[in-house]
Structures are given as structure tokens and as C-alpha cells.
Design a protein around this motif. Structure first.
Motif, PDB file in Angstrom:
ATOM      1  N   PRO A 342       3.228-115.356  23.612  1.00 41.72           N
ATOM      2  CA  PRO A 342       2.998-114.476  24.308  1.00 41.72           C
ATOM      3  C   PRO A 342       1.281-113.576  23.375  1.00 41.72           C
ATOM      4  O   PRO A 342       0.541-113.214  24.416  1.00 41.72           O
ATOM      5  N   GLU A 343       0.756-113.978  22.963  1.00 46.12           N
ATOM      6  CA  GLU A 343       0.185-113.041  22.254  1.00 46.12           C
ATOM      7  C   GLU A 343      -1.246-114.428  22.558  1.00 46.12           C
ATOM      8  O   GLU A 343      -2.384-113.934  22.418  1.00 46.12           O
ATOM      9  N   ARG A 344      -1.306-115.369  22.561  1.00 55.61           N
ATOM     10  CA  ARG A 344      -1.769-116.643  23.358  1.00 55.61           C
ATOM     11  C   ARG A 344      -1.964-116.346  24.660  1.00 55.61           C
ATOM     12  O   ARG A 344      -2.615-117.214  24.613  1.00 55.61           O
ATOM     13  N   MET A 345      -1.117-116.157  25.324  1.00 49.23           N
ATOM     14  CA  MET A 345      -1.471-115.739  26.844  1.00 49.23           C
ATOM     15  C   MET A 345      -3.037-115.895  27.929  1.00 49.23           C
ATOM     16  O   MET A 345      -3.431-116.377  28.534  1.00 49.23           O
ATOM     17  N   VAL A 346      -3.204-114.929  26.920  1.00 49.81           N
ATOM     18  CA  VAL A 346      -4.935-114.641  27.352  1.00 49.81           C
ATOM     19  C   VAL A 346      -6.261-116.111  27.584  1.00 49.81           C
ATOM     20  O   VAL A 346      -6.407-115.648  27.947  1.00 49.81           O
ATOM     21  N   ASP A 347      -6.000-116.786  26.481  1.00 48.74           N
ATOM     22  CA  ASP A 347      -6.994-117.627  25.540  1.00 48.74           C
ATOM     23  C   ASP A 347      -6.385-118.895  26.146  1.00 48.74           C
ATOM     24  O   ASP A 347      -7.624-119.583  26.066  1.00 48.74           O
ATOM     25  N   LEU A 348      -5.257-118.944  26.277  1.00 47.86           N
ATOM     26  CA  LEU A 348      -5.317-120.734  26.206  1.00 47.86           C
ATOM     27  C   LEU A 348      -4.895-120.834  27.995  1.00 47.86           C
ATOM     28  O   LEU A 348      -4.537-120.010  28.625  1.00 47.86           O
ATOM     29  N   PRO A 349      -5.090-122.094  28.117  1.00 51.95           N
ATOM     30  CA  PRO A 349      -4.996-122.675  29.419  1.00 51.95           C
ATOM     31  C   PRO A 349      -3.487-122.414  29.999  1.00 51.95           C
ATOM     32  O   PRO A 349      -2.408-122.606  29.082  1.00 51.95           O
ATOM     33  N   PRO A 350      -2.938-121.910  31.308  1.00 58.33           N
ATOM     34  CA  PRO A 350      -1.662-121.107  31.587  1.00 58.33           C
ATOM     35  C   PRO A 350      -0.730-123.006  31.573  1.00 58.33           C
ATOM     36  O   PRO A 350      -1.465-123.443  31.738  1.00 58.33           O
ATOM     37  N   ARG A 351       0.400-122.806  31.217  1.00 53.00           N
ATOM     38  CA  ARG A 351       1.019-124.050  31.352  1.00 53.00           C
ATOM     39  C   ARG A 351       1.922-123.777  32.736  1.00 53.00           C
ATOM     40  O   ARG A 351       3.024-122.411  32.140  1.00 53.00           O
ATOM     41  N   SER A 352       2.308-124.319  33.815  1.00 49.87           N
ATOM     42  CA  SER A 352       3.851-123.657  34.321  1.00 49.87           C
ATOM     43  C   SER A 352       4.325-125.013  34.790  1.00 49.87           C
ATOM     44  O   SER A 352       4.174-126.281  34.298  1.00 49.87           O
ATOM     45  N   ARG A 353       6.402-124.334  34.683  1.00 48.92           N
ATOM     46  CA  ARG A 353       6.749-125.737  35.397  1.00 48.92           C
ATOM     47  C   ARG A 353       7.063-126.166  36.961  1.00 48.92           C
ATOM     48  O   ARG A 353       7.441-126.671  36.835  1.00 48.92           O
ATOM     49  N   ASN A 354       5.620-125.133  37.354  1.00 55.13           N
ATOM     50  CA  ASN A 354       5.840-125.600  38.830  1.00 55.13           C
ATOM     51  C   ASN A 354       4.578-125.508  38.825  1.00 55.13           C
ATOM     52  O   ASN A 354       4.052-125.196  39.737  1.00 55.13           O
ATOM     53  N   GLU A 355       4.017-126.576  38.655  1.00 55.18           N
ATOM     54  CA  GLU A 355       2.367-126.860  39.262  1.00 55.18           C
ATOM     55  C   GLU A 355       2.470-126.749  40.843  1.00 55.18           C
ATOM     56  O   GLU A 355       1.834-126.077  41.359  1.00 55.18           O
ATOM     57  N   LEU A 380      -8.979-105.049  32.953  1.00 56.70           N
ATOM     58  CA  LEU A 380      -9.302-104.386  34.036  1.00 56.70           C
ATOM     59  C   LEU A 380      -8.178-102.766  33.152  1.00 56.70           C
ATOM     60  O   LEU A 380      -8.576-101.484  33.353  1.00 56.70           O
ATOM     61  N   VAL A 381      -7.217-103.077  32.430  1.00 59.38           N
ATOM     62  CA  VAL A 381      -6.300-101.932  30.949  1.00 59.38           C
ATOM     63  C   VAL A 381      -7.682-101.159  30.739  1.00 59.38           C
ATOM     64  O   VAL A 381      -7.105-100.481  30.501  1.00 59.38           O
ATOM     65  N   GLU A 382      -8.303-102.016  30.340  1.00 56.90           N
ATOM     66  CA  GLU A 382      -9.081-100.991  28.985  1.00 56.90           C
ATOM     67  C   GLU A 382     -10.262 -99.851  29.668  1.00 56.90           C
ATOM     68  O   GLU A 382     -10.809 -99.283  29.254  1.00 56.90           O
ATOM     69  N   VAL A 383     -11.057-101.588  31.305  1.00 54.37           N
ATOM     70  CA  VAL A 383     -11.855-100.503  32.329  1.00 54.37           C
ATOM     71  C   VAL A 383     -11.336 -99.097  32.723  1.00 54.37           C
ATOM     72  O   VAL A 383     -11.470 -98.091  32.838  1.00 54.37           O
ATOM     73  N   PHE A 384      -9.418 -98.987  32.350  1.00 55.74           N
ATOM     74  CA  PHE A 384      -8.937 -97.611  32.947  1.00 55.74           C
ATOM     75  C   PHE A 384      -8.133 -96.895  32.462  1.00 55.74           C
ATOM     76  O   PHE A 384      -7.607 -96.004  32.066  1.00 55.74           O
ATOM     77  N   GLN A 385      -8.927 -97.697  31.203  1.00 52.32           N
ATOM     78  CA  GLN A 385      -7.704 -96.840  29.819  1.00 52.32           C
ATOM     79  C   GLN A 385      -6.209 -96.843  29.780  1.00 52.32           C
ATOM     80  O   GLN A 385      -6.052 -95.512  29.468  1.00 52.32           O
ATOM     81  N   LEU A 386      -6.166 -97.755  29.747  1.00 53.98           N
ATOM     82  CA  LEU A 386      -4.736 -97.808  29.460  1.00 53.98           C
ATOM     83  C   LEU A 386      -3.914 -98.338  28.321  1.00 53.98           C
ATOM     84  O   LEU A 386      -4.663 -99.041  27.745  1.00 53.98           O
ATOM     85  N   PRO A 387      -2.439 -98.174  28.100  1.00 58.35           N
ATOM     86  CA  PRO A 387      -2.689 -99.152  26.735  1.00 58.35           C
ATOM     87  C   PRO A 387      -2.221-100.133  27.493  1.00 58.35           C
ATOM     88  O   PRO A 387      -2.135-100.922  28.355  1.00 58.35           O
ATOM     89  N   ALA A 388      -2.489-100.764  26.196  1.00 62.98           N
ATOM     90  CA  ALA A 388      -2.329-101.961  26.602  1.00 62.98           C
ATOM     91  C   ALA A 388      -0.921-102.665  26.608  1.00 62.98           C
ATOM     92  O   ALA A 388       0.626-102.251  26.123  1.00 62.98           O
ATOM     93  N   PRO A 389      -1.301-103.991  27.720  1.00 64.63           N
ATOM     94  CA  PRO A 389       0.348-104.271  28.511  1.00 64.63           C
ATOM     95  C   PRO A 389       1.307-104.824  27.610  1.00 64.63           C
ATOM     96  O   PRO A 389       0.767-105.297  26.595  1.00 64.63           O
ATOM     97  N   TRP A 390       2.717-104.728  27.584  1.00 62.50           N
ATOM     98  CA  TRP A 390       3.479-105.370  26.588  1.00 62.50           C
ATOM     99  C   TRP A 390       3.812-106.426  26.809  1.00 62.50           C
ATOM    100  O   TRP A 390       4.883-107.081  27.963  1.00 62.50           O
TER     101      TRP A 390
END
Length: 483
Positions: A342-355, A380-390
Motif C-alpha cells: 500500500p505505501e508504494r501504490m502512489v509511485d509504482l506502476p499498478p499491477r493488475s490480475r485483470n489486465e 485532491l485529498v490535500e486540496v480539500f484538506q482532508l485526512p490522508a486516506p488509509w
């Protein structure tokens, strides 16, 4: 299935001769011979790019005429075991073969359907076989064929499996929302049935079956179904469920429930509209403007819901994506552990089981281009000043939780650390570095109270999520630990 089996038998009989993946027999049912041929036919089917191989008893191998057979596979026993059980124990890896007795108009036929090998060659009593002409030699004696077979092995693809076999053209058009497919892919609707079927077949939403009929693939069903309940349970149970609660826990009354019957693609807009229609409004203060917005940004919801659909593990039975709305949070979950931490989902290219599913949904503009979606959600979460998603990975599921607006003082220490980490990631993706001042802006902290941001940075450093960009110059800012 009887009518389909008759059409299948007749189609195989029309072939000019036996093939590497199909063999005719009269009554010869010697068990070891069947076992060797199961191995050889399965491997040959993969070698010849066929989904299945076949043995047929009751067919003359010279004339292909139906002559009938006395072979009764259910009555056969080897060492006290039923033939099917004995074969299953002798074949490695396990093979979902099936004997079927067919009352053909010209006589009784026994059909053995053998799936093509996947993952590794199929062996009988620890020896792998292959078909060459009418011979069944050991695969090891033909290293060039063995190598080519290995190259043609491919990982299992759920999308390519069959959801429904042997359906008429009318049934295809009734069960699949083909007009929405053409609209979403921005293609003109053909003015004839053949053109519609050609396009759906090119997408692998349907494939040609025997007797002039069609098979609907899992891909076609899960994306384009008019009603998922009309398909087998392994498809129907993948329907999206949306539940809204009156409070902050599942113990509160359910105020709204939607069990989506449409396929993911053709029902997506309705699903998003249903979620957005129930969201409370929130006042967002931007650049000198006070505006009313839904509690969560619509683009963030679209992307996260699409990700849940695309990245789920379709092989987990009895589970599908679920979206739950509480008074100050939205939880979006799907079955299956993520393929990326999860901590690398923002920067790494996504990998899908269902290409294939992911590719078609992107062409339908349902989700962002590959690798560009989750960073926009965080932004968008930052722009709306929401807590970071989990982003929370559990043993057999993945969940993303969006939180409603909370001031810095109301955030938990973990929420502050997550927000700090994701802020550093966004900065790094733009070629920049997080600094105390930028984190103050992220949290809405008055620069006079910059020590509050410093305390969060120190906790994030202690958590091993970020590091100093330049240890020799500590004012140079911070980057994610992996940068």
C-alpha cells in the motif's frame, strides 16, 4: 448441455482427420492408455493454442461416422477406484477433465473433455506425454517441443474463462448491453448483427462456440451484463454492493442499499451517481472563495471505485467489491491482497490480475490512464484538506478509507504521519522536496506554529517512511524513504 455436446461432436467429426488435440475411438478404453492420452492431449492443446482437447468413443476414426460405444466410464474401476478418481490421482498437476455420455441421434458417444495445460506440462504417473500425429511419445524425448510448450504456457486469466456457453445470437444481444459498449468506446453502432458480434468477439467479450452459437466470457459478462443474476453464481456474486449507514458504525440503521445488477462498465455511472447523491456537502475555502462541495471529491471516488473493480482477485469465490458510506468516511473494499504494498501504490506502476478488464475500462474512460490515478486522489485529498486516506491490506482483501474533513488538532498521530508521507510522495513525483513550510500548508497550520509540523516530520522519520534529502544539509527537505 446435451444439444451443445451433439453440435460439438458433429463439428469435430467434420474435421478432415484426427488432430494432436482430438482423437476418435470405438471401444478401446484401456485405463493406462486413457491416462497417457489425457497428458498428451492436454499438452498438445496448449501447444496448438486450443482451450480444450477431446477423446470421443463411438466414432470410427477412418470415416468419422457415429458407430456407438459400449464404454461406460462411470462403471469402470481400477484397483477398486472409479476410473475418474484413479485418473485424477495419476495426473499431475490436477486436471479438471470430464467424461460425458451423449445420446447422439446416430448412436451413443462418450466424450472426454480435457482442459489445455496451464502453468506446467501435464504428466501421467510422473511422465509427460505429447501427441505427434497419432503417436503418443514422451515429451522429454522431444526437447524442442517441450521448450515451445513451456513458452506457450501462460498464467491463468480469469477474464478469458467462459461465463456462459452455447448461447444464441439473440441471447447475446439480450444479456449484454452492447449499445452501451459502443457508446463508452466511442464507436458507431453497426447497422447489422454481424458487425456487433465482430466487435464483441474482437474484445473477447464473446467467442465462437459450436453449432453457430456463442460463449460469453467472464470479461463480457462482468463488464457488459444487463443483469448479473442471469449468469452463474461465480459472476453474480461479483456484483458491486453499496450500503449507506445513518451513523459512524455498521450498528447504525441502513439508510440506502444498492446491489448493482448491471455489469461494471455499463452500470458504473449509475453507481457513482448513487454514491455522490448521498454524500453530505462540505464548505471548502479555496483561494479567497468559499464553495460547497460533496464531502469527498467525485474524481477521487471514481478512481478508487474503478481501482477496486479492476484490481480485485476474481478467483476468490463468493466475494465482490463493497462500498460503505458512513457519516464521516467512505470505505471501498475488494477481495484479494494487493500485488503492490500500500505505501508504494502512489509511485509504482499498478499491477493488475485483470489486465484485459483494466485495459477495456480505461478505453471506456472509466478510470485514469495506467499509473496516473492514485496520485490524483492523494492530490485532491490535500486540496480539500482532508485526512490522508488509509490504504489497508488485509489477509484476503484490500480496503481504501476516505475520511471527512478534520482539523489538524482532530487528527490522530497515525493520520498525521500518513498525510506527511503522502505529501512527501507527491512532492517527489513532481521533482520537488517536502519542507516544513509545505507541510504547514498541507495541514493548514499557521507558519507561527511550524513546530507542530516539525513534530509530525520527526514521527514520520522515526516510522521509516521518509528521509532527509541531503543528510549534509538538513534544510534541503525530505523525500520518501525509497526515493
Amino acid at each position: 448441455m446435451t444439444n451443445r455436446d451433439i453440435d460439438l461432436i458433429d463439428e469435430l467429426r467434420r474435421l478432415p482427420a484426427e488432430t494432436a488435440w482430438m482423437e476418435f475411438k470405438r471401444d478401446n478404453a484401456e485405463p493406462n492408455g486413457i491416462g497417457k492420452r489425457c497428458s498428451a492431449l492436454s499438452n498438445a492443446a496448449r501447444f496448438e493454442s486450443q482451450d480444450c482437447a477431446y477423446m470421443l468413443w463411438g466414432i470410427d476414426d477412418a470415416t468419422h461416422e457415429v458407430v456407438g460405444t459400449s464404454f461406460e466410464p462411470d462403471a469402470e474401476k481400477i484397483s477398486g477406484q472409479p476410473l475418474s478418481l484413479w485418473l485424477a490421482n495419476c495426473l499431475q498437476p490436477s486436471l479438471a477433465f470430464e467424461f460425458r455420455s451423449v445420446a447422439h441421434p446416430n448412436g451413443r458417444v462418450v466424450l472426454l473433455e480435457v482442459p489445455a495445460a496451464t502453468g506446467s506440462p501435464v504428466s501421467f504417473n510422473n511422465i509427460a506425454y505429447i501427441r505427434i500425429g497419432s503417436a503418443t511419445p514422451k515429451l522429454a524425448d522431444y526437447p524442442e517441443r517441450h521448450q515451445k510448450l513451456i513458452e506457450r504456457m501462460r498464467p491463468y486469466r480469469w477474464e478469458q474463462d467462459t461465463a456462459m456457453r452455447y448461447v444464441t445470437g439473440d441471447d447475446v444481444l439480450r444479456r449484454l448491453d452492447y449499445s452501451q459498449y459502443f457508446r463508452l468506446t466511442d464507436q458507431p453502432l453497426p447497422d447489422n448483427r454481424a458487425g456487433i458480434f465482430d466487435k464483441l468477439a474482437a474484445e473477447r467479450a464473446i467467442v465462437s462456440d459450436v453449432g453457430g452459437r456463442w460463449s460469453i466470457t467472464n470479461l463480457g459478462a462482468i463488464l457488459l451484463a444487463n443483469n448479473l443474476d442471469e449468469f452463474p453464481i461465480h459472476i453474480a456474486r461479483k456484483a458491486v454492493r453499496f450500503v449507506a449507514y445513518a451513523g459512524s458504525t455498521r450498528a447504525q440503521p441502513v439508510t440506502h442499499r444498492l446491489d448493482m445488477k448491471k455489469g461494471y462498465a455499463v452500470g458504473f455511472e449509475t453507481l457513482i451517481e448513487s454514491i455522490n447523491g448521498l454524500l453530505p456537502r462540505n464548505e471548502h475555502i479555496g483561494s479567497a472563495l468559499r464553495e460547497s462541495h460533496p464531502l469527498f471529491p467525485e474524481l477521487a471516488i471514481r478512481e478508487l471505485v474503478a481501482n477496486a473493480l479492476i484490481h480485485q482477485d476474481m478467483t476468490i469465490a463468493g466475494a465482490g467489491p463493497q462500498i460503505e458510506l458512513f457519516d464521516q468516511r467512505l470505505e471501498i473494499g475488494n477481495p484479494g491482497q494487493p500485488l503492490i504494498k500500500p505505501e508504494r501504490m502512489v509511485d509504482l506502476p499498478p499491477r493488475s490480475r485483470n489486465e484485459a478488464l483494466a485495459s477495456l475500462m480505461r478505453r471506456m474512460n472509466i478510470c485514469e490512464e495506467q499509473g496516473s490515478g492514485l496520485d490524483k486522489v492523494i492530490q485532491l485529498v490535500e486540496v480539500f484538506q482532508l485526512p490522508a486516506p488509509w490504504l489497508r491490506a488485509e489477509e484476503s482483501s484490500m480496503q481504501v478509507i476516505l475520511y471527512g474533513p478534520r482539523k489538524f488538532a482532530e487528527m490522530s498521530p497515525d493520520e498525521r504521519v500518513r498525510a506527511c508521507y503522502f505529501h512527501a510522495v507527491l512532492k517527489a513525483l513532481r521533482g520537488d522536496r517536502m519542507k516544513n513550510a509545505s507541510l504547514c500548508a498541507r495541514f493548514g497550520i499557521d507558519p507561527k506554529n511550524a513546530a507542530m509540523a516539525t513534530a509530525v516530520i520527526n514521527k514520520t522519520l522515526d516510522a521509516g517512511l521518509i528521509r532527509h534529502a541531503d543528510p549534509e544539509h538538513l534544510r534541503a527537505g525530505y523525500v520518501p524513504i525509497w526515493a
